[in-house]
Design a protein around this motif. Structure first.
Motif, short mmCIF file in Angstrom:
data_model
loop_
_atom_site.label_atom_id
_atom_site.label_comp_id
_atom_site.label_asym_id
_atom_site.label_seq_id
_atom_site.Cartn_x
_atom_site.Cartn_y
_atom_site.Cartn_z
N GLU A 140 0.68 -8.82 -5.44
CA GLU A 140 -0.01 -7.72 -5.22
C GLU A 140 0.22 -7.04 -3.94
O GLU A 140 0.50 -5.85 -3.39
CB GLU A 140 -1.37 -8.39 -5.32
N ILE A 141 1.29 -8.33 -3.03
CA ILE A 141 1.40 -7.76 -1.85
C ILE A 141 2.70 -6.59 -1.74
O ILE A 141 2.57 -5.75 -1.04
CB ILE A 141 1.60 -8.71 -0.94
N PHE A 142 3.34 -7.27 -3.02
CA PHE A 142 4.49 -6.10 -3.52
C PHE A 142 4.30 -4.58 -3.64
O PHE A 142 4.73 -3.78 -3.42
CB PHE A 142 5.78 -6.55 -4.60
N THR A 143 3.61 -4.55 -4.46
CA THR A 143 2.65 -3.58 -5.28
C THR A 143 2.22 -2.77 -3.93
O THR A 143 2.63 -1.34 -3.90
CB THR A 143 1.61 -4.04 -6.03
N GLU A 144 1.54 -2.54 -2.92
CA GLU A 144 1.02 -2.12 -2.19
C GLU A 144 2.62 -1.71 -1.17
O GLU A 144 1.99 -0.56 -1.02
CB GLU A 144 0.50 -3.26 -1.37
N GLN A 145 3.23 -2.22 -1.05
CA GLN A 145 4.46 -2.43 0.17
C GLN A 145 4.75 -0.97 -0.79
O GLN A 145 5.71 0.14 -0.15
CB GLN A 145 5.29 -2.98 0.36
N PHE A 146 5.16 -1.11 -1.92
CA PHE A 146 6.15 -0.45 -2.87
C PHE A 146 5.27 1.05 -2.74
O PHE A 146 5.69 1.93 -2.12
CB PHE A 146 6.46 -0.66 -3.97
N GLU A 147 4.02 0.67 -2.64
CA GLU A 147 3.32 2.43 -2.61
C GLU A 147 3.01 2.65 -1.62
O GLU A 147 2.93 4.51 -1.87
CB GLU A 147 1.79 1.75 -3.36
N ASN A 148 3.30 2.53 -0.83
CA ASN A 148 2.85 2.94 0.76
C ASN A 148 4.26 3.19 0.76
O ASN A 148 4.27 4.24 1.59
CB ASN A 148 3.10 1.66 1.24
N LEU A 149 5.99 2.65 0.71
CA LEU A 149 6.98 3.65 0.57
C LEU A 149 6.61 4.95 0.13
O LEU A 149 7.73 5.62 0.18
CB LEU A 149 8.07 2.91 -0.51
N ASN A 150 5.93 4.95 -1.11
CA ASN A 150 6.81 6.07 -2.39
C ASN A 150 5.58 6.27 -3.43
O ASN A 150 5.54 4.87 -4.05
CB ASN A 150 7.57 5.70 -3.05
N GLU A 151 4.48 7.39 -3.09
CA GLU A 151 3.22 7.22 -4.01
C GLU A 151 4.10 7.04 -5.19
O GLU A 151 2.90 6.34 -6.49
CB GLU A 151 2.51 8.48 -4.23
N ALA A 152 5.74 7.21 -5.48
CA ALA A 152 5.57 7.13 -7.03
C ALA A 152 6.01 6.22 -7.39
O ALA A 152 6.32 5.52 -8.87
CB ALA A 152 7.19 7.87 -7.10
N TRP A 153 5.82 5.33 -6.74
CA TRP A 153 5.39 3.53 -7.47
C TRP A 153 4.69 3.14 -8.31
O TRP A 153 4.76 2.05 -9.10
CB TRP A 153 6.13 2.84 -6.27
N VAL A 154 3.82 3.68 -7.64
CA VAL A 154 2.82 3.67 -8.64
C VAL A 154 2.05 4.51 -10.12
O VAL A 154 1.06 4.69 -10.99
CB VAL A 154 1.76 3.45 -8.08
N GLU A 155 3.04 5.22 -10.43
CA GLU A 155 3.09 6.25 -11.24
C GLU A 155 3.71 5.40 -13.01
O GLU A 155 5.16 5.27 -13.35
CB GLU A 155 3.97 7.55 -11.17
N PRO A 156 3.15 5.64 -13.65
CA PRO A 156 4.08 4.57 -15.53
C PRO A 156 4.59 5.44 -15.20
O PRO A 156 6.52 4.80 -15.96
CB PRO A 156 2.67 5.34 -16.15
#
Lengths: 513, 312
Positions: A140-156
């Motif tokens: 989960e820690i990586f998910t958050e960091q990728f999301e912080n980097l770019n919102e696109a990372w949490v887009e399916p």
């Protein structure tokens, strides 16, 4: 002489000109076929209801596919781990286990695996259950960091264009447009570029896509990937810094920025996360058990049946306090011998009498022998309970005639004595009837002949009567003692109380498949 | 059975070589026994069966083997020692049984209807073989049989028992020619019966008035005085259909039935009220004018007519 006869025999033909030999063989064959046809239904029945289940049981007794099938990645990487190294496996193994476990947990297979491994090591079941509940938070820690980097990372959609092959995307959108639920979703196909550049991410993502499609019936185009997928992406990018630049597919830009950012990410290894979830993952024993039972076939069940187990040093007996089966086998064997002897002791004179009495009285006696068969086994067993218990008929009688005192009532039931008494009674006809059938064939003139030849009563009995009896009795004894062993394992009220439950805390049956 | 000791004697003494054996248990009597159903031990080979009585007598291994071999040779089964009884034919089993009863040199051999289970041809063959063995060994054989021909063929002396009483003990020929009473006469061989009353006694002969009034002269065997009831016994082959002067008795009867048997013709007649009267006419090639219903004269000597005790 013999030559001429064979010659004529060869020349002999039946009326339609066929050689006699051939047509005789044909007739015999036809007869054999007809006999075979007659027993075919029985044969089929036995095959299906008896032989096949036994074969299946034998197969199951060594089968262990559940481990390599549920944890394929872990089992593969675990091969390079040396269980005697004294250290728990590396991060690679833990990452593989994370990927396996998240898929297994989504498919709800991890509890079955836990139960299987619990046979070999107590606590495995709860370990898998507990970890299975938390494994989708791993990374989960990586998910958050990728999301912080770019919102696109949490887009399916980002993930789909990153991972999926163009053909699949086309097929998927065609399927979605049709909107027909009866048509199955096309199976997910990875793009070659993703497979090349981000092997681990691609692997877990395709697992994710499969689970989403088959378990939930949803489309990966609509779902945000699990946290472990982000962890795998982090691993890929850290392991191979050139991965992003070598990637040539869609979203290459996004990947490049991510690759630049990851070295500065706050990191948490899979091992840390597992041990955080349950500290047993840091225990060497857990990993040794997992490694030992990672093969497709196992001798574990057989070893367990003999109170043995596999350890790092090879096959060893289980600790003293947990040994049950050898004791049970011994007990069964001893009881079986005792009961056989008492049946023989009681049954022999009856069988002898039966075979030597005149027909009328023998028939009456035979009815008495067969009488127990008219009562159900359950009723007979209950009757023994009434007779044998401490406040039962027999103890009452003994107290009444003063043989035992009221406080000293005999324990005749729920122990070996009860087993011997009740089983002797139940199995006595099985001893008498075969013995009788053999004795009936021994003519009394044999003994007379032996005596007339100079044998004493004992010699005549021992060397003539008994030997003749033995010739027919081997099968008798075999049959009745197999009856005996089989019945001993039936837990009825006269059986020995199970030692196992009190000593080991796990019901005995749970260890046998 | 009593002789072998399997059943106790209720009355009387049994002596073997002047030694009372009533209280000797079967295994000490030393009587070799041959049973009707052979009683060969099925779980032993033929040689083991034969060696069994020798082992019980603590005879050395080498001597055992020699005796077994000798006994097997005696019954012409020298090569069959290693076979099981079930692998032998009935006749071979019987021979093994005989050999086993003889192998330990018993004082007496008891044979209890040993040939009862064999077919006729084999039985006759075995009769001769047993007789030859007996002649060679000189041991006493007690041979129990219900077959009269067998009894006559095999024996030096025959004892006919009825109701536990010896009716007659004599050589086979005496048994047939001179039966001591009606039971023996009927039991051994064929026999015509005529009953009547003694009217006169003259030394060895007596005159008998048959029930229909006919007078006959007969050999006085078993009757005492005038007025006694008697049954005349007459062998069918001793009756002639052409009476001669030798014949003290000449009677006429009616022919009831003719049976052609090749070597002789059986003529059933009604003689003096007995229509079971049989005459055996030897086939000598003469043309007898015999036909059913014919009145035919027959003759026989007084010596062939045995006046015996009456049959009820």
């Amino acid at each position: 002489m013999s030559d001429t006869t064979t010659n004529t025999a060869e020349k002999l033909t039946t009326s339609d000109g066929k050689p006699l030999k051939a047509s005789l063989a044909k007739a015999l064959r036809r007869q054999k076929m007809r006999a075979l046809l007659l027993i075919a239904p029985l044969l089929l029945f036995v095959l299906i209801s008896f032989a096949a289940p036994i074969v299946d049981m034998l197969f199951r007794s060594v089968q262990n596919e559940i481990v390599p099938e549920t944890l394929p990645r872990t089992v593969t990487v675990l091969e390079s781990w040396d269980e005697s190294s004294g250290e728990i496996p590396s991060d690679v193994v833990f990452s593989a286990l994370r990927d396996d476990l998240v898929i297994a947990a989504e498919r709800k297979r991890h509890t079955r695996l836990g139960s299987r491994l619990n046979y070999e090591m107590t606590g495995m079941s709860s370990l898998f259950r507990k970890t299975g509940r938390r494994v989708d938070d791993f990374g989960e820690i990586f998910t958050e960091q990728f999301e912080n980097l770019n919102e696109a990372w949490v887009e399916p959609a980002t993930w789909v264009s990153l991972m999926a092959s163009e053909d699949w995307v086309a097929a998927q959108s065609k399927w979605a447009a049709a909107g027909d639920d009866a048509v199955p979703q096309p199976a997910f196909v990875l793009s070659e570029a993703a497979k090349q550049a981000l092997p681990r991410t691609a692997d877990i993502y395709s697992g994710f896509a499969d689970v989403i499609r088959t378990e939930d019936g949803d489309s990966p185009t609509q779902e945000e990937p699990w946290n472990p997928v982000y962890a795998a992406l982090y691993d890929d990018l850290i392991e191979n810094p050139d991965a992003a630049s070598s990637y040539s597919g869609a979203m290459a830009e996004l990947l490049l920025t991510a690759a630049e950012a990851v070295p500065s990410f706050e990191a948490l290894t899979a091992r840390e996360e597992f041990i955080d979830a349950d500290e047993d993952w840091g225990s060497l024993a857990v990993w040794q058990t997992l490694d030992r039972y990672s093969g497709r076939y196992t001798d574990g069940y057989y070893l367990a049946a003999l109170d043995a187990q596999r350890t790092a040093d090879g096959i060893e007996m289980v600790p003293e306090g947990q040994r049950i089966y050898l004791l049970l086998f011994m007990r069964t064997l001893i009881l079986s011998v005792v009961i056989t002897c008492s049946c023989l002791l009681l049954g022999y004179p009856v069988a002898f009498l039966l075979s030597h009495l005149p027909l009328r009285s023998a028939n009456l006696l035979m009815i008495l022998v067969l009488l127990p068969f008219w009562t159900s086994l359950l009723v007979r067993t209950s009757a023994w309970k009434v007779l044998l218990q401490q406040q039962g008929v027999i103890n009452d009688m003994l107290v009444f005639i003063g043989l035992v005192s009221d406080d000293g009532r005999l324990a005749l039931i729920n122990n070996a004595t009860g087993t011997v008494i009740a089983m002797t009674h139940i199995l006595l006809p099985f001893m008498i009837l075969p013995l009788y059938s053999v004795m009936k064939t021994i003519s009394p003139t044999y003994v007379r002949a032996a005596k007339s030849l100079g044998a004493t009563d004992w010699t005549a009995f021992w060397r003539i009567y008994f030997r003749s009896l033995c010739r027919g009795s081997a099968r008798v004894l075999f049959w009745s003692s197999s009856c005996r062993s089989a019945t001993t394992s039936r837990p009825n009220l006269s059986a020995v109380p199970p030692v196992s439950s009190s000593r080991t805390g796990s019901p005995t049956t749970s260890r046998v498949p | 059975m009593m002789l072998a000791g399997f059943e106790p004697a209720t009355y009387g003494e049994i002596y073997l070589n002047e030694r009372p054996i009533n209280n000797v248990p079967p295994h000490k009597r030393g009587i070799g026994m041959v049973f009707q159903n052979y009683a060969l031990f099925p779980h032993m080979s033929v040689a083991e069966n034969l060696a069994f009585p020798l082992q019980l007598r603590n005879i050395g291994k080498a001597e055992q083997e020699e005796k077994v071999k000798r006994a097997l040779d005696m019954v012409q089964l020298g090569d069959f020692g290693s076979r099981r009884p079930a692998q032998l034919s009935g006749g071979q089993q019987q021979r093994v049984a005989v050999a086993r009863a003889l192998v330990f040199d018993p004082e007496l051999v008891l044979m209890d209807e040993p040939l009862g289970a064999l077919d006729k041809q084999l039985r006759e063959q075995m009769q001769y073989e047993i007789k030859h063995i007996h002649d060679n060994l000189g041991v006493t054989f007690v041979y129990v049989t219900h077959d009269q021909t067998e009894a006559l063929t095999m024996s030096d002396r025959v004892a006919v028992f009825n109701d536990g009483i010896v009716q007659q003990l004599s050589e086979p020929s005496a048994l047939y020619e001179n039966p001591q009473n009606s039971f023996v006469a009927q039991f051994i061989g064929e026999n015509n019966k005529l009953s009547g009353t003694v009217t006169e006694v003259r030394g060895d002969e007596c005159a008998v008035k048959l029930d229909d009034g006919t007078m006959i002269v007969a050999d006085k065997v078993n009757v005492d005085k005038v007025g006694d009831r008697t049954t005349i016994s007459l062998r069918p082959e001793r009756v002639e259909i052409v009476p001669t002067d030798d014949h003290a008795n000449t009677i006429t009867g009616t022919i009831e039935e003719l049976i052609y048997l090749g070597d002789h013709i059986r003529v059933r007649m009604n003689v003096c009220g007995n229509n079971e009267f049989v005459v055996k006419v030897r086939n000598r090639g003469e043309r007898w004018d015999l036909h059913q219903g014919k009145q035919q004269a027959i003759g026989f000597t007084a010596a062939d007519c045995k006046a015996l005790d009456p049959v009820a």
